[in-house]
Design a protein around this motif. Structure first.
Motif, PDB file in Angstrom:
ATOM      1  N   HIS A 142       0.820  -1.205   0.000  1.00 56.73           N
ATOM      2  CA  HIS A 142       0.000   0.000   0.000  1.00 56.73           C
ATOM      3  C   HIS A 142       0.857   1.259   0.000  1.00 56.73           C
ATOM      4  O   HIS A 142       0.496   2.276  -0.608  1.00 56.73           O
ATOM      5  N   ALA A 143       1.990   1.207   0.693  1.00 60.21           N
ATOM      6  CA  ALA A 143       2.853   2.387   0.768  1.00 60.21           C
ATOM      7  C   ALA A 143       3.401   2.772  -0.604  1.00 60.21           C
ATOM      8  O   ALA A 143       3.684   3.948  -0.856  1.00 60.21           O
ATOM      9  N   THR A 144       3.532   1.798  -1.508  1.00 61.99           N
ATOM     10  CA  THR A 144       4.099   2.100  -2.829  1.00 61.99           C
ATOM     11  C   THR A 144       3.246   3.095  -3.613  1.00 61.99           C
ATOM     12  O   THR A 144       3.785   3.925  -4.353  1.00 61.99           O
ATOM     13  N   PHE A 145       1.915   3.026  -3.452  1.00 66.46           N
ATOM     14  CA  PHE A 145       1.074   3.993  -4.162  1.00 66.46           C
ATOM     15  C   PHE A 145       0.597   5.123  -3.257  1.00 66.46           C
ATOM     16  O   PHE A 145       0.214   6.189  -3.751  1.00 66.46           O
ATOM     17  N   CYS A 146       0.621   4.930  -1.930  1.00 63.77           N
ATOM     18  CA  CYS A 146       0.246   6.022  -1.029  1.00 63.77           C
ATOM     19  C   CYS A 146       1.291   7.136  -1.047  1.00 63.77           C
ATOM     20  O   CYS A 146       0.957   8.316  -0.879  1.00 63.77           O
ATOM     21  N   ILE A 147       2.550   6.757  -1.259  1.00 63.00           N
ATOM     22  CA  ILE A 147       3.622   7.763  -1.339  1.00 63.00           C
ATOM     23  C   ILE A 147       3.334   8.761  -2.454  1.00 63.00           C
ATOM     24  O   ILE A 147       3.613   9.955  -2.320  1.00 63.00           O
ATOM     25  N   VAL A 148       2.746   8.288  -3.536  1.00 66.64           N
ATOM     26  CA  VAL A 148       2.503   9.150  -4.692  1.00 66.64           C
ATOM     27  C   VAL A 148       1.556  10.289  -4.336  1.00 66.64           C
ATOM     28  O   VAL A 148       1.749  11.436  -4.760  1.00 66.64           O
ATOM     29  N   THR A 149       0.510   9.995  -3.559  1.00 67.18           N
ATOM     30  CA  THR A 149      -0.468  11.028  -3.222  1.00 67.18           C
ATOM     31  C   THR A 149       0.173  12.141  -2.392  1.00 67.18           C
ATOM     32  O   THR A 149      -0.097  13.325  -2.621  1.00 67.18           O
ATOM     33  N   VAL A 150       1.002  11.762  -1.435  1.00 61.64           N
ATOM     34  CA  VAL A 150       1.688  12.770  -0.627  1.00 61.64           C
ATOM     35  C   VAL A 150       2.696  13.527  -1.478  1.00 61.64           C
ATOM     36  O   VAL A 150       2.809  14.759  -1.405  1.00 61.64           O
ATOM     37  N   TYR A 151       3.433  12.805  -2.282  1.00 62.61           N
ATOM     38  CA  TYR A 151       4.463  13.407  -3.142  1.00 62.61           C
ATOM     39  C   TYR A 151       3.856  14.467  -4.062  1.00 62.61           C
ATOM     40  O   TYR A 151       4.371  15.594  -4.163  1.00 62.61           O
ATOM     41  N   ASN A 152       2.753  14.134  -4.724  1.00 61.02           N
ATOM     42  CA  ASN A 152       2.133  15.072  -5.658  1.00 61.02           C
ATOM     43  C   ASN A 152       1.577  16.301  -4.948  1.00 61.02           C
ATOM     44  O   ASN A 152       1.702  17.433  -5.438  1.00 61.02           O
ATOM     45  N   ASN A 153       0.940  16.095  -3.783  1.00 62.55           N
ATOM     46  CA  ASN A 153       0.364  17.219  -3.046  1.00 62.55           C
ATOM     47  C   ASN A 153       1.436  18.167  -2.533  1.00 62.55           C
ATOM     48  O   ASN A 153       1.319  19.387  -2.653  1.00 62.55           O
ATOM     49  N   VAL A 154       2.491  17.611  -1.952  1.00 64.42           N
ATOM     50  CA  VAL A 154       3.558  18.446  -1.399  1.00 64.42           C
ATOM     51  C   VAL A 154       4.312  19.155  -2.523  1.00 64.42           C
ATOM     52  O   VAL A 154       4.660  20.341  -2.394  1.00 64.42           O
ATOM     53  N   LEU A 155       4.570  18.461  -3.621  1.00 64.42           N
ATOM     54  CA  LEU A 155       5.291  19.071  -4.733  1.00 64.42           C
ATOM     55  C   LEU A 155       4.505  20.241  -5.310  1.00 64.42           C
ATOM     56  O   LEU A 155       5.076  21.301  -5.628  1.00 64.42           O
ATOM     57  N   ALA A 156       3.197  20.078  -5.446  1.00 67.17           N
ATOM     58  CA  ALA A 156       2.370  21.169  -5.955  1.00 67.17           C
ATOM     59  C   ALA A 156       2.398  22.368  -5.018  1.00 67.17           C
ATOM     60  O   ALA A 156       2.440  23.520  -5.465  1.00 67.17           O
ATOM     61  N   ARG A 157       2.383  22.109  -3.704  1.00 63.19           N
ATOM     62  CA  ARG A 157       2.430  23.212  -2.753  1.00 63.19           C
ATOM     63  C   ARG A 157       3.778  23.915  -2.765  1.00 63.19           C
ATOM     64  O   ARG A 157       3.851  25.147  -2.690  1.00 63.19           O
ATOM     65  N   LEU A 158       4.853  23.162  -2.855  1.00 62.20           N
ATOM     66  CA  LEU A 158       6.187  23.764  -2.887  1.00 62.20           C
ATOM     67  C   LEU A 158       6.376  24.638  -4.124  1.00 62.20           C
ATOM     68  O   LEU A 158       7.038  25.682  -4.068  1.00 62.20           O
ATOM     69  N   ARG A 159       5.814  24.214  -5.237  1.00 60.85           N
ATOM     70  CA  ARG A 159       5.939  24.995  -6.460  1.00 60.85           C
ATOM     71  C   ARG A 159       5.184  26.312  -6.375  1.00 60.85           C
ATOM     72  O   ARG A 159       5.509  27.261  -7.095  1.00 60.85           O
ATOM     73  N   ARG A 160       4.158  26.391  -5.497  1.00 60.60           N
ATOM     74  CA  ARG A 160       3.425  27.641  -5.311  1.00 60.60           C
ATOM     75  C   ARG A 160       4.011  28.502  -4.196  1.00 60.60           C
ATOM     76  O   ARG A 160       3.571  29.626  -3.991  1.00 60.60           O
ATOM     77  N   SER A 161       4.973  27.956  -3.454  1.00 64.32           N
ATOM     78  CA  SER A 161       5.582  28.692  -2.344  1.00 64.32           C
ATOM     79  C   SER A 161       6.818  29.439  -2.827  1.00 64.32           C
ATOM     80  O   SER A 161       7.477  29.034  -3.786  1.00 64.32           O
ATOM     81  N   SER A 162       7.119  30.513  -2.132  1.00 59.53           N
ATOM     82  CA  SER A 162       8.281  31.319  -2.480  1.00 59.53           C
ATOM     83  C   SER A 162       9.534  30.743  -1.824  1.00 59.53           C
ATOM     84  O   SER A 162       9.568  30.513  -0.611  1.00 59.53           O
ATOM     85  N   HIS A 163      10.541  30.495  -2.648  1.00 58.06           N
ATOM     86  CA  HIS A 163      11.798  29.960  -2.124  1.00 58.06           C
ATOM     87  C   HIS A 163      12.587  31.012  -1.348  1.00 58.06           C
ATOM     88  O   HIS A 163      13.507  30.677  -0.600  1.00 58.06           O
ATOM     89  N   SER A 164      12.203  32.286  -1.490  1.00 58.41           N
ATOM     90  CA  SER A 164      12.919  33.354  -0.798  1.00 58.41           C
ATOM     91  C   SER A 164      12.789  33.238   0.722  1.00 58.41           C
ATOM     92  O   SER A 164      13.679  33.662   1.459  1.00 58.41           O
ATOM     93  N   MET A 165      11.673  32.652   1.194  1.00 61.31           N
ATOM     94  CA  MET A 165      11.502  32.484   2.640  1.00 61.31           C
ATOM     95  C   MET A 165      12.531  31.510   3.201  1.00 61.31           C
ATOM     96  O   MET A 165      13.064  31.706   4.295  1.00 61.31           O
ATOM     97  N   VAL A 166      12.818  30.464   2.453  1.00 59.60           N
ATOM     98  CA  VAL A 166      13.836  29.506   2.885  1.00 59.60           C
ATOM     99  C   VAL A 166      15.203  30.163   2.900  1.00 59.60           C
ATOM    100  O   VAL A 166      15.992  29.997   3.837  1.00 59.60           O
ATOM    101  N   GLU A 167      15.495  30.934   1.861  1.00 60.87           N
ATOM    102  CA  GLU A 167      16.775  31.624   1.796  1.00 60.87           C
ATOM    103  C   GLU A 167      16.920  32.636   2.925  1.00 60.87           C
ATOM    104  O   GLU A 167      17.992  32.781   3.524  1.00 60.87           O
ATOM    105  N   ALA A 168      15.835  33.340   3.244  1.00 58.21           N
ATOM    106  CA  ALA A 168      15.871  34.306   4.341  1.00 58.21           C
ATOM    107  C   ALA A 168      16.111  33.610   5.671  1.00 58.21           C
ATOM    108  O   ALA A 168      16.862  34.103   6.522  1.00 58.21           O
ATOM    109  N   SER A 169      15.476  32.452   5.856  1.00 59.05           N
ATOM    110  CA  SER A 169      15.674  31.699   7.090  1.00 59.05           C
ATOM    111  C   SER A 169      17.121  31.262   7.248  1.00 59.05           C
ATOM    112  O   SER A 169      17.700  31.373   8.342  1.00 59.05           O
ATOM    113  N   MET A 170      17.724  30.796   6.182  1.00 66.13           N
ATOM    114  CA  MET A 170      19.120  30.374   6.241  1.00 66.13           C
ATOM    115  C   MET A 170      20.049  31.567   6.460  1.00 66.13           C
ATOM    116  O   MET A 170      21.034  31.484   7.197  1.00 66.13           O
ATOM    117  N   ASP A 171      19.716  32.709   5.842  1.00 62.30           N
ATOM    118  CA  ASP A 171      20.533  33.898   6.019  1.00 62.30           C
ATOM    119  C   ASP A 171      20.488  34.409   7.458  1.00 62.30           C
ATOM    120  O   ASP A 171      21.453  35.016   7.948  1.00 62.30           O
TER     121      ASP A 171
END
Length: 267
Positions: A142-171
């Protein structure tokens, strides 16, 4: 022009209504037959109404064993999917390396393949390595196909998020763990929630892959398929279906309101 617009609007409303009925009438039929006095066939109209089958279902140990097994498998599979799916998504999204697209394709491949292909492949691999069929073989499958649902949802959210916040946090001196905990995780929380819910639902009602990897164990879907071929006490199957509908509806409602409040807060 207005008449065409009105005609299109009416057609859209009619099509939406028909689609809504097509989806929900079968659920109503399942609930209705859980109260039927007829224990062998599905007569309509119902010959009578009774609560007898709810008591019968409550007393049957095989039903509780199937529900407990399905709940355990779905819970563990969802946890594994959230952890592995999130890590895989972060690795693919943040890093640029040769073969990244190939790895991304391989991650989502299990949910694109027909269930029977996945089931046969997993069963052959488990038999080849001498892995005994148990709860863990179902979880792995079951984990082999359940991973896909999480992967797709998180990837879509990351693509809509600004990477500048991560860079600011590291800075500002935050280490990778602090950045993930206080910046990335809050941004992907609702995506994880949606992916986790979908993973749990997919795992709980999976039939084909489970049939090939369960051995002698019986999850709720397998138990229901077995019960349908028996000539007596068929309404008990509908009682279990009603229970599954209720149990799966509650977390969906909770997640809906949590997501709604989260979006309202952002506005």
């Amino acid at each position: 022009m207005p008449s065409k617009w009105n005609l299109g609007t009416i057609g859209l409303k009619v099509a939406t209504t028909l689609g809504f009925l097509f989806i929900h009438i079968p659920l109503f039929i399942i609930i209705m037959y859980a109260f039927s006095t007829d224990e062998k066939t599905f007569q309509f109209p119902l010959p009578g109404f009774t609560l007898k089958w709810f008591g019968v279902a409550w007393e049957r140990n095989d039903i509780w064993e199937a529900i407990i097994l399905s709940s355990q498998v779905a819970t563990i599979s969802t946890i594994m999917a959230i952890i592995l799916g999130t890590l895989a998504c972060l690795a693919v999204y943040r890093s640029k390396f040769f073969g990244r697209e190939v790895i991304s394709f391989l991650v989502i491949l299990p949910i694109a393949l027909p269930g029977i292909v996945t089931g046969i492949s997993l069963r052959s691999a488990m038999s080849l390595f001498g892995i005994p069929f148990s709860t863990w073989t179902i979880v792995i499958a079951h984990a082999t196909f359940c991973i896909v649902t999480v992967y797709n949802n998180v990837l879509a959210r990351l693509r809509r998020s600004s990477h500048s916040m991560v860079e600011a946090s590291m800075d500002l001196g935050a280490n990778p763990w602090q950045t993930f905990r206080f910046v990335i995780l809050p941004n992907i929380a609702t995506a994880l929630l949606a992916g986790g819910m979908l993973s749990f639902a997919l795992s709980f009602d999976e039939v084909i892959v489970t049939t090939f990897t369960a051995g002698q164990q019986s999850t709720v879907p397998i138990w229901m398929l077995t019960e349908f071929i028996r000539p007596r006490q068929r309404p008990v199957t509908n009682v279990v279906a009603v229970f599954v509908i209720l149990v799966t509806t509650l977390p969906i409602l909770v997640a809906y309101y949590l997501t709604k409040e989260d979006e309202g807060g952002k506005k």
